[in-house]
Design a protein around this motif. Sequence first.
Motif, PDB file in Angstrom:
ATOM      1  N   ASP A   1      13.367 -48.682   2.874  1.00  0.00           N
ATOM      2  CA  ASP A   1      12.435 -48.250   1.627  1.00  0.00           C
ATOM      3  C   ASP A   1      13.841 -46.905   0.783  1.00  0.00           C
ATOM      4  O   ASP A   1      14.109 -46.163   1.119  1.00  0.00           O
ATOM      5  CB  ASP A   1      11.415 -47.374   1.911  1.00  0.00           C
ATOM      6  CG  ASP A   1      10.500 -47.453   0.277  1.00  0.00           C
ATOM      7  OD1 ASP A   1      11.514 -47.673  -0.951  1.00  0.00           O
ATOM      8  OD2 ASP A   1      10.091 -46.116  -0.147  1.00  0.00           O
ATOM      9  N   PRO A   2      14.229 -47.779  -0.542  1.00  0.00           N
ATOM     10  CA  PRO A   2      15.310 -47.231  -0.973  1.00  0.00           C
ATOM     11  C   PRO A   2      14.693 -45.990  -1.547  1.00  0.00           C
ATOM     12  O   PRO A   2      15.326 -45.047  -1.452  1.00  0.00           O
ATOM     13  CB  PRO A   2      16.102 -48.045  -1.610  1.00  0.00           C
ATOM     14  CG  PRO A   2      15.181 -49.195  -1.703  1.00  0.00           C
ATOM     15  CD  PRO A   2      14.427 -48.797  -0.550  1.00  0.00           C
ATOM     16  N   ASP A   3      13.924 -46.163  -2.403  1.00  0.00           N
ATOM     17  CA  ASP A   3      13.104 -45.125  -3.589  1.00  0.00           C
ATOM     18  C   ASP A   3      13.289 -44.095  -2.412  1.00  0.00           C
ATOM     19  O   ASP A   3      13.668 -42.794  -2.594  1.00  0.00           O
ATOM     20  CB  ASP A   3      11.936 -45.830  -4.011  1.00  0.00           C
ATOM     21  CG  ASP A   3      12.292 -46.745  -4.813  1.00  0.00           C
ATOM     22  OD1 ASP A   3      13.363 -46.401  -5.296  1.00  0.00           O
ATOM     23  OD2 ASP A   3      11.387 -47.444  -5.105  1.00  0.00           O
ATOM     24  N   SER A   4      12.635 -43.970  -1.125  1.00  0.00           N
ATOM     25  CA  SER A   4      11.812 -42.644  -0.176  1.00  0.00           C
ATOM     26  C   SER A   4      13.117 -42.490   0.153  1.00  0.00           C
ATOM     27  O   SER A   4      13.370 -41.416   0.438  1.00  0.00           O
ATOM     28  CB  SER A   4      11.273 -42.935   0.565  1.00  0.00           C
ATOM     29  OG  SER A   4      11.703 -44.217   1.740  1.00  0.00           O
ATOM     30  N   TYR A   5      14.397 -42.989   0.290  1.00  0.00           N
ATOM     31  CA  TYR A   5      15.362 -42.381   1.479  1.00  0.00           C
ATOM     32  C   TYR A   5      16.612 -41.503   0.027  1.00  0.00           C
ATOM     33  O   TYR A   5      16.841 -40.893   0.320  1.00  0.00           O
ATOM     34  CB  TYR A   5      16.358 -43.547   1.135  1.00  0.00           C
ATOM     35  CG  TYR A   5      17.329 -43.893   2.322  1.00  0.00           C
ATOM     36  CD1 TYR A   5      18.090 -43.258   3.488  1.00  0.00           C
ATOM     37  CD2 TYR A   5      18.651 -43.731   0.779  1.00  0.00           C
ATOM     38  CE1 TYR A   5      19.335 -42.799   3.146  1.00  0.00           C
ATOM     39  CE2 TYR A   5      20.291 -43.063   1.075  1.00  0.00           C
ATOM     40  CZ  TYR A   5      20.138 -42.828   2.962  1.00  0.00           C
ATOM     41  OH  TYR A   5      21.573 -42.715   2.734  1.00  0.00           O
ATOM     42  N   ASN A   6      16.412 -42.073  -1.102  1.00  0.00           N
ATOM     43  CA  ASN A   6      16.833 -41.326  -2.713  1.00  0.00           C
ATOM     44  C   ASN A   6      16.331 -40.157  -2.527  1.00  0.00           C
ATOM     45  O   ASN A   6      17.469 -39.171  -2.707  1.00  0.00           O
ATOM     46  CB  ASN A   6      17.941 -42.385  -2.841  1.00  0.00           C
ATOM     47  CG  ASN A   6      18.313 -43.655  -2.786  1.00  0.00           C
ATOM     48  OD1 ASN A   6      19.676 -43.204  -2.688  1.00  0.00           O
ATOM     49  ND2 ASN A   6      18.035 -44.403  -3.495  1.00  0.00           N
TER      50      ASN A   6
ATOM     51  N   ARG B   1      25.130 -39.697  -5.922  1.00  0.00           N
ATOM     52  CA  ARG B   1      24.929 -40.207  -5.353  1.00  0.00           C
ATOM     53  C   ARG B   1      23.488 -41.180  -5.114  1.00  0.00           C
ATOM     54  O   ARG B   1      22.833 -41.996  -6.263  1.00  0.00           O
ATOM     55  CB  ARG B   1      26.036 -41.298  -4.034  1.00  0.00           C
ATOM     56  CG  ARG B   1      25.331 -42.276  -3.603  1.00  0.00           C
ATOM     57  CD  ARG B   1      26.810 -43.196  -2.125  1.00  0.00           C
ATOM     58  NE  ARG B   1      25.721 -42.380  -1.332  1.00  0.00           N
ATOM     59  CZ  ARG B   1      26.155 -41.821   0.088  1.00  0.00           C
ATOM     60  NH1 ARG B   1      27.240 -42.316   0.508  1.00  0.00           N
ATOM     61  NH2 ARG B   1      25.597 -41.365   1.205  1.00  0.00           N
ATOM     62  N   SER B   2      22.767 -40.584  -4.586  1.00  0.00           N
ATOM     63  CA  SER B   2      21.216 -40.823  -4.797  1.00  0.00           C
ATOM     64  C   SER B   2      21.219 -41.036  -6.513  1.00  0.00           C
ATOM     65  O   SER B   2      19.891 -41.819  -6.756  1.00  0.00           O
ATOM     66  CB  SER B   2      20.333 -39.929  -4.174  1.00  0.00           C
ATOM     67  OG  SER B   2      20.786 -39.486  -2.420  1.00  0.00           O
ATOM     68  N   MET B   3      21.339 -40.047  -7.070  1.00  0.00           N
ATOM     69  CA  MET B   3      21.017 -40.232  -8.145  1.00  0.00           C
ATOM     70  C   MET B   3      21.194 -41.374  -8.727  1.00  0.00           C
ATOM     71  O   MET B   3      19.850 -42.136  -9.471  1.00  0.00           O
ATOM     72  CB  MET B   3      21.247 -39.174  -9.198  1.00  0.00           C
ATOM     73  CG  MET B   3      20.294 -37.304  -9.700  1.00  0.00           C
ATOM     74  SD  MET B   3      18.571 -37.693 -10.220  1.00  0.00           S
ATOM     75  CE  MET B   3      19.240 -37.281 -11.724  1.00  0.00           C
ATOM     76  N   ILE B   4      22.060 -41.640  -9.108  1.00  0.00           N
ATOM     77  CA  ILE B   4      22.662 -43.349 -10.118  1.00  0.00           C
ATOM     78  C   ILE B   4      21.979 -44.467  -8.595  1.00  0.00           C
ATOM     79  O   ILE B   4      21.575 -45.589  -9.234  1.00  0.00           O
ATOM     80  CB  ILE B   4      24.318 -43.388  -9.158  1.00  0.00           C
ATOM     81  CG1 ILE B   4      24.678 -42.466 -10.184  1.00  0.00           C
ATOM     82  CG2 ILE B   4      24.410 -44.907  -9.535  1.00  0.00           C
ATOM     83  CD1 ILE B   4      26.456 -42.203 -10.218  1.00  0.00           C
ATOM     84  N   TRP B   5      21.218 -44.451  -7.586  1.00  0.00           N
ATOM     85  CA  TRP B   5      20.567 -45.187  -6.933  1.00  0.00           C
ATOM     86  C   TRP B   5      19.915 -45.644  -7.102  1.00  0.00           C
ATOM     87  O   TRP B   5      18.911 -46.216  -7.485  1.00  0.00           O
ATOM     88  CB  TRP B   5      21.189 -45.102  -5.331  1.00  0.00           C
ATOM     89  CG  TRP B   5      21.964 -45.628  -4.670  1.00  0.00           C
ATOM     90  CD1 TRP B   5      23.596 -46.410  -5.599  1.00  0.00           C
ATOM     91  CD2 TRP B   5      22.848 -46.002  -2.953  1.00  0.00           C
ATOM     92  NE1 TRP B   5      24.497 -46.889  -4.621  1.00  0.00           N
ATOM     93  CE2 TRP B   5      24.270 -46.421  -3.022  1.00  0.00           C
ATOM     94  CE3 TRP B   5      22.291 -44.354  -2.653  1.00  0.00           C
ATOM     95  CZ2 TRP B   5      25.231 -46.377  -2.068  1.00  0.00           C
ATOM     96  CZ3 TRP B   5      23.389 -44.772  -1.372  1.00  0.00           C
ATOM     97  CH2 TRP B   5      24.764 -45.081  -1.372  1.00  0.00           C
ATOM     98  N   ILE B   6      18.870 -44.584  -7.062  1.00  0.00           N
ATOM     99  CA  ILE B   6      17.039 -44.205  -7.895  1.00  0.00           C
ATOM    100  C   ILE B   6      17.583 -45.296  -9.350  1.00  0.00           C
ATOM    101  O   ILE B   6      16.984 -45.462  -9.596  1.00  0.00           O
ATOM    102  CB  ILE B   6      16.474 -42.678  -8.278  1.00  0.00           C
ATOM    103  CG1 ILE B   6      16.862 -42.153  -6.035  1.00  0.00           C
ATOM    104  CG2 ILE B   6      15.370 -42.560  -8.771  1.00  0.00           C
ATOM    105  CD1 ILE B   6      15.911 -41.036  -6.253  1.00  0.00           C
TER     106      ILE B   6
ATOM    107  N   ASN C   1      17.866 -49.787  -6.393  1.00  0.00           N
ATOM    108  CA  ASN C   1      18.896 -50.500  -6.029  1.00  0.00           C
ATOM    109  C   ASN C   1      20.451 -50.295  -4.674  1.00  0.00           C
ATOM    110  O   ASN C   1      20.906 -49.684  -5.335  1.00  0.00           O
ATOM    111  CB  ASN C   1      19.553 -52.222  -5.967  1.00  0.00           C
ATOM    112  CG  ASN C   1      19.692 -53.016  -4.593  1.00  0.00           C
ATOM    113  OD1 ASN C   1      19.568 -52.333  -3.616  1.00  0.00           O
ATOM    114  ND2 ASN C   1      20.609 -54.188  -5.574  1.00  0.00           N
ATOM    115  N   ILE C   2      20.252 -49.991  -3.497  1.00  0.00           N
ATOM    116  CA  ILE C   2      21.279 -49.678  -2.709  1.00  0.00           C
ATOM    117  C   ILE C   2      22.763 -50.788  -2.462  1.00  0.00           C
ATOM    118  O   ILE C   2      24.010 -49.940  -2.746  1.00  0.00           O
ATOM    119  CB  ILE C   2      20.360 -48.507  -1.191  1.00  0.00           C
ATOM    120  CG1 ILE C   2      19.995 -47.805  -1.310  1.00  0.00           C
ATOM    121  CG2 ILE C   2      22.160 -48.630  -0.311  1.00  0.00           C
ATOM    122  CD1 ILE C   2      20.046 -46.994   0.122  1.00  0.00           C
ATOM    123  N   MET C   3      22.454 -51.422  -1.686  1.00  0.00           N
ATOM    124  CA  MET C   3      23.194 -52.355  -2.220  1.00  0.00           C
ATOM    125  C   MET C   3      23.320 -53.207  -3.312  1.00  0.00           C
ATOM    126  O   MET C   3      22.321 -53.383  -4.190  1.00  0.00           O
ATOM    127  CB  MET C   3      23.080 -53.676  -1.183  1.00  0.00           C
ATOM    128  CG  MET C   3      22.670 -53.017   0.144  1.00  0.00           C
ATOM    129  SD  MET C   3      22.226 -54.357   1.288  1.00  0.00           S
ATOM    130  CE  MET C   3      23.923 -54.970   1.778  1.00  0.00           C
TER     131      MET C   3
END
Length: 365
Positions: A28-33, A92-97, A101-103
């Motif tokens: 779950d990339p959202d919880s990760y970020n 980086r987390s802000m941009i990924w959110i 998508n992380i990848m």
Amino acid sequence: MSDPTIQTFCCHHGNGTDVALTIIEDFDPDSYNTVCLFSSALGIFGAIYQVLPRRQFSNSHRWFSFSTERGRKIIVWLAVADLLAAVGVFARSMIWINKKNIMPEVDDDSSVLFCAISSALTQYFYTSTWIWTLCYAIDMRYVLSQKEGHFKYYHFFAWTIPAISTITGLSLLYLPNANCHMALSTRAVVLQILPNYIITYVPMLVVMVVNPILYLKSIRDMRNIISCTSGQFTSRERTIVDAIKVKFGVINLVFYICWMPNLINGFLMWMLWFRLPTESVIVLWHIMDFTNPLQAFFNALVYRRWSSGSEKLVCPWKQYGTSDLQLSGSTSSKSSRGTIREEIYPLLQSSPAKSINEYHGIAKL
């Protein structure tokens, strides 16, 4: 966070069948970020707190102090590296959110480039924090041996070693076309992916092994110095040594808490590659994205002076009146002898004469 597994996410994934791609399906990339944003924000706060200038006070009723002007220089540079690493994780987390998508998408070269650069910078500054942590322990040995610190060498190693290790590891991983997930043969995996793991974890392991040894030697030397200078080892002297043990122990514990999950993750990834426990790995990733950026926050707690009233922050935006300056001058004047003693023996501060006689005798040991 700083981990070679996450760094492989920056590669083009295409139609690869890499195990990491299988794990990301349940991730779950959202919880990760979100966790990364929270922990890195705390890290940024802690690092800024450490970098802010402060007045050091010597109080004749204080028994010991762990932070001196000499050690403070190393702590500030450690905090600077921590700050830049935490800022990198936060951005980086802000941009990924925002991208959801992380990848990177297939053939999305711009996302691959951003991911690779942000991973490289984060890796660089975290490796620098590990070297500065080691330098602090090394300098403690020099302090107790009455030797000058080698700050030029500290800076050289703390900024050069991370640059060499980061460039080498990530160049092997990403060049020439960032297709690390296409490395299906054992030889390709060993030559392209494994070196980045080794280069990342070796400095971390060195700190985990060497620092406790250095601090144990420092505690032993501290005990000998106190016994020689006081001519006795009573409960007062024992209190000083015990407090120093706690201080050094907490410093080591914080480092282990922040980075041991990364080592466990690396062990699982390589030892259990074909039967990888997906749920356990994902849990470890969430632990890492919480503990890695928190290193800056924890460092602000363990490297500060523990004696209440022994230091005061000097906020650059605050104007200090005449009364504050007079109070500072009065305190400085009354504690001039204590300051000299701190420079000779930085870990102890103005102990009672019954227990620790004149600190100038230490220089003769």
